[in-house]
Structures are given as structure tokens and as C-alpha cells.
Scaffold this active site. Sequence first.
Site, PDB file in Angstrom:
ATOM      1  N   ALA A   1     -29.540 -10.690  22.792  1.00 15.82           N
ATOM      2  CA  ALA A   1     -30.651 -11.598  22.119  1.00 15.82           C
ATOM      3  C   ALA A   1     -30.211 -12.047  21.377  1.00 15.82           C
ATOM      4  CB  ALA A   1     -29.847  -9.594  21.578  1.00 15.82           C
TER       5      ALA A   1
ATOM      6  N   GLY B   1     -28.529  -7.749  25.832  1.00 14.96           N
ATOM      7  CA  GLY B   1     -29.604  -7.834  26.406  1.00 14.96           C
ATOM      8  C   GLY B   1     -29.726  -8.685  27.346  1.00 14.96           C
TER       9      GLY B   1
ATOM     10  N   GLU C   1     -28.589  -5.147  30.267  1.00 17.39           N
ATOM     11  CA  GLU C   1     -30.008  -4.601  29.957  1.00 17.39           C
ATOM     12  C   GLU C   1     -31.131  -4.981  31.132  1.00 17.39           C
ATOM     13  OE1 GLU C   1     -29.716  -2.679  25.709  1.00 17.39           O
ATOM     14  OE2 GLU C   1     -30.021  -4.292  26.141  1.00 17.39           O
TER      15      GLU C   1
ATOM     16  N   GLU D   1     -22.619  -4.905  21.999  1.00 10.36           N
ATOM     17  CA  GLU D   1     -23.424  -4.237  20.380  1.00 10.36           C
ATOM     18  C   GLU D   1     -22.354  -3.555  19.795  1.00 10.36           C
ATOM     19  OE1 GLU D   1     -26.919  -4.551  23.982  1.00 10.36           O
ATOM     20  OE2 GLU D   1     -25.339  -3.839  23.541  1.00 10.36           O
TER      21      GLU D   1
END
Length: 255
Positions: free
Chosen positions: A61, A106, A109, A129
Amino acid sequence: MTVNLEVADGVGTIRLDRPPMNALDIATQDRLRELAREATDRDDVRAVVLYGGEKVFAAGADIKEMQVMDHVAMVERSRALQDSFTAVARIPKPVVAAITGYALGGGCELALCADYRIAADNAKLGQPEILLGLIPGAGGTQRLSRLVGPSRAKDLIFTGRMVKADEALALGLVDRVVPAAEVYEQAHAWAAKLAQGPAVALRAAKEAVDQGLETDIDTGLALERTWFSALFATADRETGMRSFVEEGPGKAKFA
């Protein structure tokens, strides 16, 4: 645009293009959702490659963008974040991730949303994270644990550590490791081969596996039975069986 869709020979490449690290800011997330839906709807897209370019898949992110967001702002945003990734996961066609360089947070993911993952031998994956005082928020706690098992997922999520391609392969986080220069070529070849297959049967297989994993085995078997029977109404089933009887296995050409 930060994400583009390029289509050739039945394969749609969803290409992240936000140098230098393909950070997944809000605009990129929204564009990703838009193109996932376009790939779903387009008849000329029969399989999909997720790709970030030769140097990096996606490093996660946009931290600077998230830093200024408070609890209320993230409550409002978190559903849209997850929806963007879920749109990719629910593309009803074969999806392969071509992973180069970093696939972190991300980015990891996003790779988890694919059906199959081909990684460069220099790739590094992880869910860091926790090092920000957070947990994965775009599906990582759910898709990672379903893919590699809960204890392995917890190790990666609790520690935030990165894993190299060889360990990712051993964990089941990726399915194939190839030289960095061959990642996209091999991913495209995987997708192109499936793009020539029976589209409805491939969709049925994906839905039966994915939805079956979310329920008990009896419900999963009922779903499989329903799809299996339904495919007897398709032209591809007629083509496949006729070709098998007349020419032998593996020679059918589907429309």
C-alpha cells in the site's frame, strides 16, 4: 493510468504501472477493481495474467497516503479496499500472477487472488503489516491461511518477515519458480493454453473449488454435482466428448 488491461490471443494482462514500486494507492485499488470487472465481462478475455513489470510486482500500500487516515476514514475505505481485491479473486476465468521482485503487503495479497502463482527466482514475498502496528487488510489473513495453512500464515503475519522464492515455493505460497527473465513469458503461456480450453467448464471448475472451500463437504459436493450436470447442456461438452471418441484424448478444439 496506474493499471492497464492489454488483451492478445485470449489473454488479458492486468498490468500495474505505478513506478517505481507499484504502490497500491486508492486510485490504483479502484482502477484494479474496474479492470477486474472488465476482464470478467469481455468475451475476448478467456484467461488473465497479473503483472507488475520486470522489476517489481507490487511493494504494498501507499504508506504516506494511509498515514494521514484516521479510524473513521479507514472504516469507510477498508470495504472498498477489500472489494478491489475480491473483484480480482472472483474473475470467473483462470488467473495467474507473474511475480517479479517484491510482492509485499497488498502486493502479496493481490498475488493471493490468483489461481496460480509463478515467481522469479529473485522474488521476495511477505505480509509486513505487523511492523506498522497493523494486520493485512486486503484479504491476507483469510486467503493466505487458506492457501498455506493457519500456522504458516500466522508465522508470516506475526513476524512480518519476507520469504525468498525458494521458501515461498516450499510453503506453497507460489507454485513455480523460474528465472526472472522468463516470468511473464511462462505466465502468459500458462494463461494462453487455458484460454483455448472450454470456458464454461473452466468457470465451473474454479467456482466449485473456490466456493467448496468455504463450506462443508456435502454442500461442496452438491455444488460440484450441479455444475457437472449443467455442463452436459454445453456445446463444449459435445465437442470434447465427440473429439475424444473420434480422435482420442486431448485433441478437442473449443470455440
